[in-house]
Design a protein around this motif. Structure first.
Motif, PDB file in Angstrom:
ATOM      1  N   GLU A  22       0.565  -1.410   0.044  1.00 36.90           N
ATOM      2  CA  GLU A  22       0.226  -0.099  -0.075  1.00 36.90           C
ATOM      3  C   GLU A  22       0.762   1.264  -0.383  1.00 36.90           C
ATOM      4  OE1 GLU A  22      -1.368   1.011   3.972  1.00 36.90           O
ATOM      5  OE2 GLU A  22      -1.672  -0.266   3.564  1.00 36.90           O
ATOM      6  N   THR A  23       0.349   2.416  -0.982  1.00 37.46           N
ATOM      7  CA  THR A  23       0.973   3.982  -0.901  1.00 37.46           C
ATOM      8  C   THR A  23       0.098   4.540  -0.472  1.00 37.46           C
ATOM      9  OG1 THR A  23       2.210   5.463  -2.541  1.00 37.46           O
ATOM     10  CG2 THR A  23       0.807   4.088  -2.689  1.00 37.46           C
ATOM     11  N   GLU A  24       0.610   6.090   0.397  1.00 41.63           N
ATOM     12  CA  GLU A  24      -0.300   7.203   0.393  1.00 41.63           C
ATOM     13  C   GLU A  24      -0.355   8.086  -1.110  1.00 41.63           C
ATOM     14  OE1 GLU A  24      -0.467  11.236   3.069  1.00 41.63           O
ATOM     15  OE2 GLU A  24       0.986   9.056   3.901  1.00 41.63           O
ATOM     16  N   CYS A  25      -0.727   8.286  -1.680  1.00 46.46           N
ATOM     17  CA  CYS A  25      -1.161   9.305  -2.931  1.00 46.46           C
ATOM     18  C   CYS A  25      -0.942  10.592  -2.385  1.00 46.46           C
ATOM     19  CB  CYS A  25      -1.876   8.613  -3.276  1.00 46.46           C
ATOM     20  SG  CYS A  25      -1.936   7.209  -4.116  1.00 46.46           S
ATOM     21  N   THR A  26       0.042  11.459  -2.616  1.00 46.16           N
ATOM     22  CA  THR A  26       0.178  12.883  -2.640  1.00 46.16           C
ATOM     23  C   THR A  26       0.125  13.730  -3.377  1.00 46.16           C
ATOM     24  OG1 THR A  26       3.068  12.939  -2.375  1.00 46.16           O
ATOM     25  CG2 THR A  26       1.728  11.764  -0.279  1.00 46.16           C
ATOM     26  N   ILE A  27       0.328  15.001  -3.772  1.00 45.95           N
ATOM     27  CA  ILE A  27       0.529  15.608  -5.051  1.00 45.95           C
ATOM     28  C   ILE A  27       2.128  15.503  -5.363  1.00 45.95           C
ATOM     29  CG2 ILE A  27       1.411  17.439  -3.809  1.00 45.95           C
ATOM     30  CD1 ILE A  27      -1.640  17.415  -6.396  1.00 45.95           C
ATOM     31  N   VAL A  28       2.655  15.521  -4.918  1.00 43.97           N
ATOM     32  CA  VAL A  28       4.069  14.729  -5.534  1.00 43.97           C
ATOM     33  C   VAL A  28       4.256  13.207  -5.446  1.00 43.97           C
ATOM     34  CG1 VAL A  28       5.347  17.046  -5.018  1.00 43.97           C
ATOM     35  CG2 VAL A  28       5.301  14.629  -3.389  1.00 43.97           C
ATOM     36  N   GLY A  29       3.267  12.083  -5.050  1.00 37.67           N
ATOM     37  CA  GLY A  29       3.743  10.832  -5.871  1.00 37.67           C
ATOM     38  C   GLY A  29       3.912   9.707  -4.818  1.00 37.67           C
ATOM     39  N   CYS A  30       4.022   8.689  -5.046  1.00 34.67           N
ATOM     40  CA  CYS A  30       3.459   7.411  -4.137  1.00 34.67           C
ATOM     41  C   CYS A  30       4.533   7.784  -3.026  1.00 34.67           C
ATOM     42  CB  CYS A  30       3.927   5.912  -4.668  1.00 34.67           C
ATOM     43  SG  CYS A  30       2.993   5.585  -5.897  1.00 34.67           S
ATOM     44  N   LYS A  31       4.509   7.728  -1.514  1.00 31.40           N
ATOM     45  CA  LYS A  31       4.916   7.994  -0.051  1.00 31.40           C
ATOM     46  C   LYS A  31       4.409   6.883   0.710  1.00 31.40           C
ATOM     47  CE  LYS A  31       4.686  11.482   2.929  1.00 31.40           C
ATOM     48  NZ  LYS A  31       4.777  11.237   4.148  1.00 31.40           N
ATOM     49  N   SER A  32       5.220   7.074   1.527  1.00 29.61           N
ATOM     50  CA  SER A  32       5.261   5.535   2.562  1.00 29.61           C
ATOM     51  C   SER A  32       6.270   6.143   3.855  1.00 29.61           C
ATOM     52  CB  SER A  32       5.036   4.509   2.587  1.00 29.61           C
ATOM     53  OG  SER A  32       4.867   3.537   3.328  1.00 29.61           O
ATOM     54  N   GLY A  33       5.913   6.936   4.192  1.00 29.35           N
ATOM     55  CA  GLY A  33       6.971   7.306   5.704  1.00 29.35           C
ATOM     56  C   GLY A  33       8.036   8.303   5.042  1.00 29.35           C
ATOM     57  N   TRP A  34       9.265   8.043   5.130  1.00 34.17           N
ATOM     58  CA  TRP A  34      10.334   8.512   4.362  1.00 34.17           C
ATOM     59  C   TRP A  34       9.835   8.428   3.070  1.00 34.17           C
ATOM     60  CZ3 TRP A  34      13.275  12.640   6.260  1.00 34.17           C
ATOM     61  CH2 TRP A  34      13.459  13.238   6.787  1.00 34.17           C
ATOM     62  N   LEU A  35       9.653   7.543   2.605  1.00 40.54           N
ATOM     63  CA  LEU A  35       9.338   6.737   1.221  1.00 40.54           C
ATOM     64  C   LEU A  35       9.195   7.950   0.653  1.00 40.54           C
ATOM     65  CD1 LEU A  35      10.211   4.257  -0.441  1.00 40.54           C
ATOM     66  CD2 LEU A  35       8.600   3.069   0.538  1.00 40.54           C
ATOM     67  N   ILE A  83      15.924   6.597   7.671  1.00 37.42           N
ATOM     68  CA  ILE A  83      17.452   5.905   6.991  1.00 37.42           C
ATOM     69  C   ILE A  83      17.488   5.496   5.751  1.00 37.42           C
ATOM     70  CG2 ILE A  83      19.307   4.199   6.855  1.00 37.42           C
ATOM     71  CD1 ILE A  83      18.995   6.295   9.630  1.00 37.42           C
ATOM     72  N   LEU A  84      17.526   5.900   4.536  1.00 36.03           N
ATOM     73  CA  LEU A  84      17.673   5.188   2.972  1.00 36.03           C
ATOM     74  C   LEU A  84      18.963   4.112   2.718  1.00 36.03           C
ATOM     75  CD1 LEU A  84      17.824   5.573  -0.186  1.00 36.03           C
ATOM     76  CD2 LEU A  84      19.235   6.773  -0.106  1.00 36.03           C
ATOM     77  N   SER A  85      18.937   3.560   2.594  1.00 32.99           N
ATOM     78  CA  SER A  85      19.741   2.079   2.642  1.00 32.99           C
ATOM     79  C   SER A  85      19.783   1.725   0.911  1.00 32.99           C
ATOM     80  CB  SER A  85      19.885   0.459   3.289  1.00 32.99           C
ATOM     81  OG  SER A  85      20.144   1.279   4.905  1.00 32.99           O
ATOM     82  N   LEU A  86      21.147   1.757   1.019  1.00 30.65           N
ATOM     83  CA  LEU A  86      21.732   1.375  -1.273  1.00 30.65           C
ATOM     84  C   LEU A  86      22.985   0.404  -0.888  1.00 30.65           C
ATOM     85  CD1 LEU A  86      22.240   4.675  -2.455  1.00 30.65           C
ATOM     86  CD2 LEU A  86      20.679   3.554  -2.297  1.00 30.65           C
ATOM     87  N   SER A  87      22.309  -0.858  -1.437  1.00 30.94           N
ATOM     88  CA  SER A  87      22.662  -2.377  -2.402  1.00 30.94           C
ATOM     89  C   SER A  87      23.158  -1.954  -3.772  1.00 30.94           C
ATOM     90  CB  SER A  87      22.535  -3.215  -1.551  1.00 30.94           C
ATOM     91  OG  SER A  87      20.914  -3.971  -1.659  1.00 30.94           O
ATOM     92  N   ALA A  88      23.678  -3.075  -3.071  1.00 30.91           N
ATOM     93  CA  ALA A  88      24.377  -3.524  -5.386  1.00 30.91           C
ATOM     94  C   ALA A  88      25.423  -4.453  -4.942  1.00 30.91           C
ATOM     95  CB  ALA A  88      25.161  -2.234  -6.100  1.00 30.91           C
ATOM     96  N   PRO A  89      25.209  -5.393  -6.073  1.00 33.88           N
ATOM     97  CA  PRO A  89      26.251  -6.438  -6.758  1.00 33.88           C
ATOM     98  C   PRO A  89      27.396  -5.732  -6.455  1.00 33.88           C
ATOM     99  CG  PRO A  89      24.286  -6.487  -8.218  1.00 33.88           C
ATOM    100  CD  PRO A  89      24.509  -5.155  -7.287  1.00 33.88           C
ATOM    101  N   GLY A  90      28.574  -7.318  -5.431  1.00 35.17           N
ATOM    102  CA  GLY A  90      29.876  -7.270  -5.082  1.00 35.17           C
ATOM    103  C   GLY A  90      30.097  -5.091  -4.606  1.00 35.17           C
ATOM    104  N   MET A  91      28.939  -4.856  -3.686  1.00 30.48           N
ATOM    105  CA  MET A  91      29.358  -3.755  -2.953  1.00 30.48           C
ATOM    106  C   MET A  91      28.685  -3.934  -1.496  1.00 30.48           C
ATOM    107  SD  MET A  91      30.942  -1.505  -4.772  1.00 30.48           S
ATOM    108  CE  MET A  91      30.506   0.457  -3.799  1.00 30.48           C
TER     109      MET A  91
END
Length: 327
Positions: A62-75, A109-117
């Motif tokens: 589920e997602t909250e719909c706002t004027i600038v797009g989909c939102k879920s907390g800080w996402l 907290i935004l986390s990023l993951s990628a192959p080999g990293m």
């Protein structure tokens, strides 16, 4: 008598002109109102949010719909952007392996993951350094996410220690302007713009249209390839082309323009590589290019696939399984 008729003619013409303008205004006002009768066409099967433009998706129930797009907390959808050292936006069109970077958001907290990293995190609530970035000709205020994540991205995307940075958009309303092309699409306006999206704050794909496309491809694709927010099932193939007003659950949207497809569709989310035969874009060009000469002058040879939506109600929640109605 003839002189009287000559004097009367301009008055009649002015009157008819005023009537025509008034009728056009009234028609526009009538069309601007959501319909009162709705027809169910399907239901929502998938919801995708792309926190960082050109990076991988987050799948939501589920997602909250706002004027600038989909939102879920800080996402928030496409509220972060990769830029070069000059502040110009960088996408997977130029660096295809960007799609293999997978974001996640927990609290701020935004986390990023990628192959080999090794995964990296940044606290968006503490990102405060101001900078200006440029996307599609618009200069947009942003907050720089810092040196650590900049080095991480540069190493993965460019295979060197610098060259790209990550920025975050801190505001709750768009700072973008409507492009010359989008001004030609009625009823596209500034309220339909997202943060770092190419066109609008929402977009929808019809699973049946993807299924039909797959009958023409050697290697099938799924809706994720087209990086849209909502996948609807139950509708007829390409029926979405004709939709005007769209209601998902209790949230009302309007179809403001077709999605013009580009080289992003040729990049595999699994491998981060472009298709050697430029598929499915080449196949779409064979049967989804605009026939209208005015439309063709705007988008050229770009085929359309999916629709862009603008939010036309107050904020609301959209969930997987919600019914989809059109008016």
């Amino acid at each position: 008598m003839d002189r009287a008729r000559l004097c009367l003619a301009p008055v009649v013409l002015v009157g008819l002109g005023t009537l025509f303008i008034s009728l056009r205004w009234l028609w526009g006002k009538r069309k601007a109102r959501p319909p009162t009768l709705w027809r169910k066409v399907g239901e929502i099967a998938e919801i995708f949010v792309f926190p960082v433009k050109s990076l991988g998706p987050v799948r939501l129930d589920e997602t909250e719909c706002t004027i600038v797009g989909c939102k879920s907390g800080w996402l928030r959808d496409r509220s972060l952007l990769v830029v070069d050292d000059g502040g110009r936006f960088v996408t997977a069109r130029k660096c295809p392996k960007m799609v293999q970077i997978i974001p996640s958001v927990s609290s701020s907290i935004l986390s990023l993951s990628a192959p080999g990293m090794r995964a990296i995190s940044v606290d968006l609530s503490k990102v405060e350094k101001k900078m200006k970035v440029v996307i599609w000709g618009d200069t947009v205020p942003s907050n720089d996410c810092g040196e650590e994540v900049a080095k991480w991205l540069s190493r993965y995307v460019l295979e060197r220690d610098s060259g790209v940075r990550l920025v975050y958009y801190p505001l709750d309303a768009s700072s973008r302007t409507v492009s010359r092309v989008n001004k030609a699409f009625h009823p596209f306006d500034t309220s339909d713009l997202g943060v770092f999206t190419d066109e609008t704050s929402y977009a929808l794909m019809n699973q049946a249209s993807v299924d039909d496309l797959n009958t023409k491809l050697e290697e099938p694709v799924d809706p994720l390839r087209f990086r849209l927010n909502f996948t609807v099932t139950g509708a007829r193939a390409y029926e979405e082309d004709t939709w005007d007003w769209v209601k998902i659950g209790s949230v009302t949207f309007r179809n403001v323009r077709p999605c013009s497809r580009c080289l992003m569709t040729t990049i595999s989310p699994e491998t981060g590589e472009k298709h050697p035969k430029v598929e499915p874009l080449e196949t779409l060009k064979k049967y989804r290019q605009p026939e209208d000469p005015v439309m063709k002058s705007l988008v050229g040879t770009s085929p359309s696939f999916g629709i862009h939506l603008g939010l036309k109600s107050s904020n609301g929640i959209v969930r997987v399984g919600d019914p989809v109605y059109v008016g």
